[in-house]
Design an enzyme around this catalytic site. Sequence first.
Site, PDB file in Angstrom:
ATOM      1  N   MET A  30       0.873  -1.180  -0.018  1.00  0.00           N
ATOM      2  CA  MET A  30       0.052   0.074  -0.063  1.00  0.00           C
ATOM      3  C   MET A  30       1.047   1.422   0.027  1.00  0.00           C
ATOM      4  SD  MET A  30      -3.549  -1.031   2.309  1.00  0.00           S
ATOM      5  CE  MET A  30      -2.910  -0.555   3.632  1.00  0.00           C
ATOM      6  N   HIS A  37       9.370  -3.460   3.483  1.00  0.00           N
ATOM      7  CA  HIS A  37       8.999  -3.617   2.011  1.00  0.00           C
ATOM      8  C   HIS A  37      10.298  -3.932   1.143  1.00  0.00           C
ATOM      9  CE1 HIS A  37       5.670  -0.819   3.446  1.00  0.00           C
ATOM     10  NE2 HIS A  37       4.966  -1.809   3.118  1.00  0.00           N
ATOM     11  N   GLN A  61     -10.387  -2.816   2.161  1.00  0.00           N
ATOM     12  CA  GLN A  61      -9.985  -3.328   3.380  1.00  0.00           C
ATOM     13  C   GLN A  61      -9.886  -2.554   4.741  1.00  0.00           C
ATOM     14  OE1 GLN A  61      -6.085  -4.190   1.285  1.00  0.00           O
ATOM     15  NE2 GLN A  61      -5.033  -3.873   3.376  1.00  0.00           N
ATOM     16  N   GLY A 149       4.998  -9.835   3.797  1.00  0.00           N
ATOM     17  CA  GLY A 149       5.613  -9.797   5.192  1.00  0.00           C
ATOM     18  C   GLY A 149       4.943 -10.688   6.199  1.00  0.00           C
ATOM     19  N   GLN A 155      -2.773 -12.268   7.936  1.00  0.00           N
ATOM     20  CA  GLN A 155      -2.965 -11.885   6.454  1.00  0.00           C
ATOM     21  C   GLN A 155      -2.411 -12.878   5.534  1.00  0.00           C
ATOM     22  OE1 GLN A 155      -2.642  -7.996   4.690  1.00  0.00           O
ATOM     23  NE2 GLN A 155      -0.857  -8.469   4.073  1.00  0.00           N
TER      24      GLN A 155
HETATM   25  O1  PAF Z   1      -0.151  -5.684   3.626  1.00  0.00           O
HETATM   26  C1  PAF Z   1      -0.548  -4.918   2.684  1.00  0.00           C
HETATM   27  O2  PAF Z   1       0.155  -3.780   2.639  1.00  0.00           O
HETATM   28  C2  PAF Z   1      -1.926  -4.994   1.995  1.00  0.00           C
HETATM   29  O3  PAF Z   1      -2.761  -5.560   2.964  1.00  0.00           O
HETATM   30  C3  PAF Z   1      -2.089  -5.605   0.909  1.00  0.00           C
HETATM   31  C4  PAF Z   1      -1.322  -7.215   0.853  1.00  0.00           C
HETATM   32  C5  PAF Z   1      -0.857  -4.979   0.026  1.00  0.00           C
HETATM   33  C6  PAF Z   1      -3.397  -5.638   0.218  1.00  0.00           C
HETATM   34  O4  PAF Z   1      -3.781  -4.518   0.150  1.00  0.00           O
END
Ligand code: PAF
EC number: 6.3.2.1
Length: 283
Positions: A30, A37, A61, A149, A155
């Site tokens: 995001m 990242h 989300q 991550g 997630q």
């Molecule tokens: O972890 C994130 O940054 C977000 O939840 C993702 C996996 C990019 C989905 O929008």
Amino acid sequence: MNTLHSIAQLRAAIARAREDGKRIGLVPTMGNLHAGHIALVEKALQRTDYVVVSIFVNPLQFGPTEDLESYPRTLAEDQSKLLDAGAHLIFAPNVAEMYPGGMEGHARVSVPVVSEGLCGASRPGHFEGVATVVSKLLNIAQPDLAVFGQKDYQQLAVIRKMAYDLCLPVQIMGEPTVRAADGLALSSRNGYLSTEERRIAPTLYRTLKQIAEQVQNGRHDYVKVMEEARLALVQAGMQPDYLDLRDALTLQPATPETREMVALAAAFVGKTRLIDNLCFKVN
Ligand code: PAF
């Protein structure tokens, strides 16, 4: 390194890379990128030949009271970090590109059971939003490998289960959490913390380490261990959302027979909700 904003352009660029015989890696983000990242990008670069990083703050989300509006959008800085890291392409669509007919009637991907409890309990609809956007990104880019991550442990479990259940032809890889020197897990939301809140925040990881230590030393009274951990967070000035001990592989509640465990926590420091987790083995 180009930044593309349309699905059609992205598909064309990836088709060209495939024609050149390249394996495609995808790192969904995001934006507001930090060293965590970049570690995902580096992993994708080690394993594939052509790495696409998506940057999309996915409204689906976020709950109605969450930080969608204030979530940091820093495309120029992100571009320069990704150029330095050696990524090949950025995909930065806007909301209309990803949800052309709006979000209300949009198809949703839901992954029951693993999405329930923990963050799923505090953030209703969150994992449906994540699973929907990640399945779209995987369908659009059709990568060989996608890297996420481990800080977002639940997630990652949701995404793995989704990819498995829907027979998506992609390898899902989880990368270890990158931490500041004092143990705080790197997160885009750390930028919301005041100096005093930043001082308190590493208590979250310290508390997870204490839980692991207690359990590895033979304590089986998990409810009590968690109560003590909750108290430690409160005493440090945090407001725990949840603290839990689960089987690291299934995410089911840990029992004294569980050998691979994960301690997971979410807590507020001021208005900022932080999450973290720690995997450990018990003999
Ligand atoms: O972890 C994130 O940054 C977000 O939840 C993702 C996996 C990019 C989905 O929008």
